[in-house]
Design an enzyme around this catalytic site. Structure first.
Site, PDB file in Angstrom:
ATOM      1  N   ALA A  66       0.869  -1.172   0.000  1.00  0.00           N
ATOM      2  CA  ALA A  66       0.000   0.000   0.000  1.00  0.00           C
ATOM      3  C   ALA A  66       0.910   1.228   0.000  1.00  0.00           C
ATOM      4  CB  ALA A  66      -0.872  -0.021   1.244  1.00  0.00           C
ATOM      5  N   GLY A 111       0.614  -4.944   0.984  1.00  0.00           N
ATOM      6  CA  GLY A 111      -0.638  -5.007   0.214  1.00  0.00           C
ATOM      7  C   GLY A 111      -0.469  -5.752  -1.107  1.00  0.00           C
ATOM      8  N   GLU A 114      -0.784  -9.315  -0.252  1.00  0.00           N
ATOM      9  CA  GLU A 114      -2.193  -9.564   0.076  1.00  0.00           C
ATOM     10  C   GLU A 114      -3.040  -9.647  -1.204  1.00  0.00           C
ATOM     11  OE1 GLU A 114      -1.755  -6.255   2.898  1.00  0.00           O
ATOM     12  OE2 GLU A 114      -2.826  -7.504   4.339  1.00  0.00           O
ATOM     13  N   GLU A 134       4.688  -4.968   7.415  1.00  0.00           N
ATOM     14  CA  GLU A 134       3.934  -3.889   8.086  1.00  0.00           C
ATOM     15  C   GLU A 134       4.459  -3.562   9.483  1.00  0.00           C
ATOM     16  OE1 GLU A 134       2.611  -6.308   6.286  1.00  0.00           O
ATOM     17  OE2 GLU A 134       1.120  -5.437   4.939  1.00  0.00           O
TER      18      GLU A 134
HETATM   19  N1  CO8 Z   1       4.517   3.171  -0.940  1.00  0.00           N
HETATM   20  C1  CO8 Z   1       4.888   4.331  -1.525  1.00  0.00           C
HETATM   21  N2  CO8 Z   1       6.007   4.445  -2.258  1.00  0.00           N
HETATM   22  C2  CO8 Z   1       6.791   3.368  -2.392  1.00  0.00           C
HETATM   23  C3  CO8 Z   1       6.476   2.135  -1.800  1.00  0.00           C
HETATM   24  C4  CO8 Z   1       5.264   2.054  -1.051  1.00  0.00           C
HETATM   25  N3  CO8 Z   1       4.856   0.914  -0.481  1.00  0.00           N
HETATM   26  N4  CO8 Z   1       7.437   1.244  -2.095  1.00  0.00           N
HETATM   27  C5  CO8 Z   1       8.335   1.901  -2.857  1.00  0.00           C
HETATM   28  N5  CO8 Z   1       7.940   3.184  -3.037  1.00  0.00           N
HETATM   29  C6  CO8 Z   1       8.631   4.234  -3.793  1.00  0.00           C
HETATM   30  C7  CO8 Z   1       9.841   4.770  -3.048  1.00  0.00           C
HETATM   31  O1  CO8 Z   1       9.447   5.730  -2.096  1.00  0.00           O
HETATM   32  C8  CO8 Z   1      10.654   5.355  -4.176  1.00  0.00           C
HETATM   33  O2  CO8 Z   1      10.092   6.592  -4.546  1.00  0.00           O
HETATM   34  P1  CO8 Z   1      11.090   7.866  -4.868  1.00  0.00           P
HETATM   35  O3  CO8 Z   1      11.898   7.419  -6.054  1.00  0.00           O
HETATM   36  O4  CO8 Z   1      10.136   8.971  -5.165  1.00  0.00           O
HETATM   37  O5  CO8 Z   1      11.921   8.055  -3.651  1.00  0.00           O
HETATM   38  C9  CO8 Z   1      10.388   4.381  -5.328  1.00  0.00           C
HETATM   39  O6  CO8 Z   1       9.187   3.676  -4.984  1.00  0.00           O
HETATM   40  C10 CO8 Z   1      11.487   3.351  -5.516  1.00  0.00           C
HETATM   41  O7  CO8 Z   1      11.701   2.722  -4.252  1.00  0.00           O
HETATM   42  P2  CO8 Z   1      13.160   2.580  -3.575  1.00  0.00           P
HETATM   43  O8  CO8 Z   1      14.042   3.713  -4.005  1.00  0.00           O
HETATM   44  O9  CO8 Z   1      12.947   2.381  -2.111  1.00  0.00           O
HETATM   45  O10 CO8 Z   1      13.644   1.230  -4.288  1.00  0.00           O
HETATM   46  P3  CO8 Z   1      14.650   0.138  -3.693  1.00  0.00           P
HETATM   47  O11 CO8 Z   1      14.936  -0.787  -4.819  1.00  0.00           O
HETATM   48  O12 CO8 Z   1      15.809   0.801  -3.011  1.00  0.00           O
HETATM   49  O13 CO8 Z   1      13.801  -0.622  -2.556  1.00  0.00           O
HETATM   50  C11 CO8 Z   1      11.862  -1.747  -1.666  1.00  0.00           C
HETATM   51  C12 CO8 Z   1      12.680  -1.368  -2.928  1.00  0.00           C
HETATM   52  C13 CO8 Z   1      12.673  -2.701  -0.803  1.00  0.00           C
HETATM   53  C14 CO8 Z   1      10.588  -2.427  -2.149  1.00  0.00           C
HETATM   54  C15 CO8 Z   1      11.549  -0.460  -0.871  1.00  0.00           C
HETATM   55  O14 CO8 Z   1      11.008   0.518  -1.763  1.00  0.00           O
HETATM   56  C16 CO8 Z   1      10.563  -0.665   0.236  1.00  0.00           C
HETATM   57  O15 CO8 Z   1      10.915  -1.176   1.289  1.00  0.00           O
HETATM   58  N6  CO8 Z   1       9.271  -0.287  -0.004  1.00  0.00           N
HETATM   59  C17 CO8 Z   1       8.236  -0.401   1.014  1.00  0.00           C
HETATM   60  C18 CO8 Z   1       7.764  -1.829   1.139  1.00  0.00           C
HETATM   61  C19 CO8 Z   1       6.734  -1.928   2.232  1.00  0.00           C
HETATM   62  O16 CO8 Z   1       7.000  -1.675   3.390  1.00  0.00           O
HETATM   63  N7  CO8 Z   1       5.525  -2.331   1.842  1.00  0.00           N
HETATM   64  C20 CO8 Z   1       4.417  -2.473   2.779  1.00  0.00           C
HETATM   65  C21 CO8 Z   1       3.636  -1.202   2.836  1.00  0.00           C
HETATM   66  S1  CO8 Z   1       2.416  -1.231   4.108  1.00  0.00           S
HETATM   67  C22 CO8 Z   1       1.156  -2.146   3.474  1.00  0.00           C
HETATM   68  O17 CO8 Z   1       1.148  -2.580   2.353  1.00  0.00           O
HETATM   69  C23 CO8 Z   1       0.076  -2.380   4.468  1.00  0.00           C
HETATM   70  C24 CO8 Z   1      -1.290  -2.509   3.895  1.00  0.00           C
HETATM   71  C25 CO8 Z   1      -2.284  -2.311   5.011  1.00  0.00           C
HETATM   72  C26 CO8 Z   1      -2.824  -0.933   4.984  1.00  0.00           C
HETATM   73  C27 CO8 Z   1      -3.813  -0.727   6.032  1.00  0.00           C
HETATM   74  C28 CO8 Z   1      -4.844   0.365   5.647  1.00  0.00           C
HETATM   75  C29 CO8 Z   1      -4.530   1.730   6.172  1.00  0.00           C
END
Ligand code: CO8
Length: 257
Positions: A66, A111, A114, A134
């Site tokens: 998400a 997400g 999921e 999460e």
């Molecule tokens: N949300 C928003 N932006 C994201 C997300 C995300 N989940 N994942 C990546 N991005 C963005 C980064 O911010 C970055 O943007 P920018 O270039 O503008 O800085 C771009 O994508 C590229 O990402 P990275 O530079 O971080 O790329 P890397 O190759 O270095 O890393 C990863 C890749 C490991 C995937 C890393 O981006 C990461 O850890 N992302 C987050 C993963 C995560 O924690 N996902 C779970 C999110 S929470 C969720 O899904 C819960 C759902 C329940 C919600 C409940 C309702 C409210």
């Protein structure tokens, strides 16, 4: 690829949905969820739907979760509304009457994982990374992960993944039953093409019935679920597919469904 947040291509009843936010690793924000739901509502009324494929744009990510930027400042009420929108949309995907295949071409986190859990098939490239991270963000899975993950991989492995937030590679995902197949990224498309060809070669009503029996039976006690199977099995004999399939076998030819 257009600039729509979801790209839809309909190839004779095999519909491919591509989540198209590659710069944000296809993270699910409310715009993506609304667009996805609108497509799914349309697909529910598709007269000749045979299979649905869902994937993420680019070669790096299926869906990285998400959208954290969008979620950061939400109040509990707003978080509940966001999670409800996602749950409703994911349920629509899960309950489409035809097989739904996730082409997991990279990060499949939070997400994203999921979303994949609601699909009948998950076919992953060998660079895919799975996880429910999460707890690292101070929350728990909110798009169904705490419920669909234990049903898919068992409660012990689900607790492991949702309490540590650790990431696993595609091979571990295969070993624990989170995905059906793993292959080099370059082979993913041709594999899925073969899979959809195979699904399309089978009787469309039988494929729908088989999916319905598994899905509807899962949440029932065994006797009720077996009774459901018997009803759906008997119902096959009311249609042309059973006549054609069994006649083709007896006449030593390919069935023409
Ligand atoms: N949300 C928003 N932006 C994201 C997300 C995300 N989940 N994942 C990546 N991005 C963005 C980064 O911010 C970055 O943007 P920018 O270039 O503008 O800085 C771009 O994508 C590229 O990402 P990275 O530079 O971080 O790329 P890397 O190759 O270095 O890393 C990863 C890749 C490991 C995937 C890393 O981006 C990461 O850890 N992302 C987050 C993963 C995560 O924690 N996902 C779970 C999110 S929470 C969720 O899904 C819960 C759902 C329940 C919600 C409940 C309702 C409210």
């Amino acid at each position: 690829m257009s600039d729509a947040v979801i790209e839809k291509v309909d190839n004779d009843g095999v519909v491919r949905l591509t989540i198209n936010r590659p710069k944000a690793l296809n993270a699910l924000n409310s715009d993506v969820l609304s667009a996805l739901e609108a497509h799914l509502v349309e697909l529910e009324a598709h007269p000749n739907l045979r299979a649905v494929l869902i994937t993420g744009a680019g070669e790096k990510s299926f869906v990285a979760g998400a959208d954290i930027t969008e979620m950061r400042d939400k109040t509990p009420e707003e978080a509940r509304a966001f999670a409800s929108q996602a749950l409703r949309t994911i349920k629509r995907l899960e309950t489409l009457p035809v097989p739904v295949v996730a082409l997991v071409n990279g990060f499949c986190l939070g997400g994203g994982c999921e979303l994949a859990l609601a699909c009948d098939w998950a076919v992953a490239s060998d660079n895919a990374v799975f996880g429910q991270p999460e707890v690292l963000l101070g929350v728990i899975p909110g798009f169904g992960g705490t419920q669909r993950l234990p049903r898919r991989v068992g409660p012990a492995m689900a607790i492991d993944l949702v309490t540590t937030g650790r990431k696993i590679d595609a091979h571990e995902a295969l070993r624990i039953g989170l995905v059906n197949r793993v292959m080099p990224q370059a082979e993913l498309e041709s594999y899925v093409e073969e899979l959809t060809k195979q699904l399309k070669g089978n009787g469309p009503q039988s494929v729908r019935g088989a999916k319905q029996a598994v899905h509807d039976g899962m949440d029932q006690d065994l006797d009720s679920a077996l009774a459901l199977e018997t009803s759906l099995f008997a119902f096959c004999f009311a249609g042309q597919e059973q006549k054609e399939g069994m006649s083709a076998f007896v006449e030593k030819r390919k069935p023409n469904f």
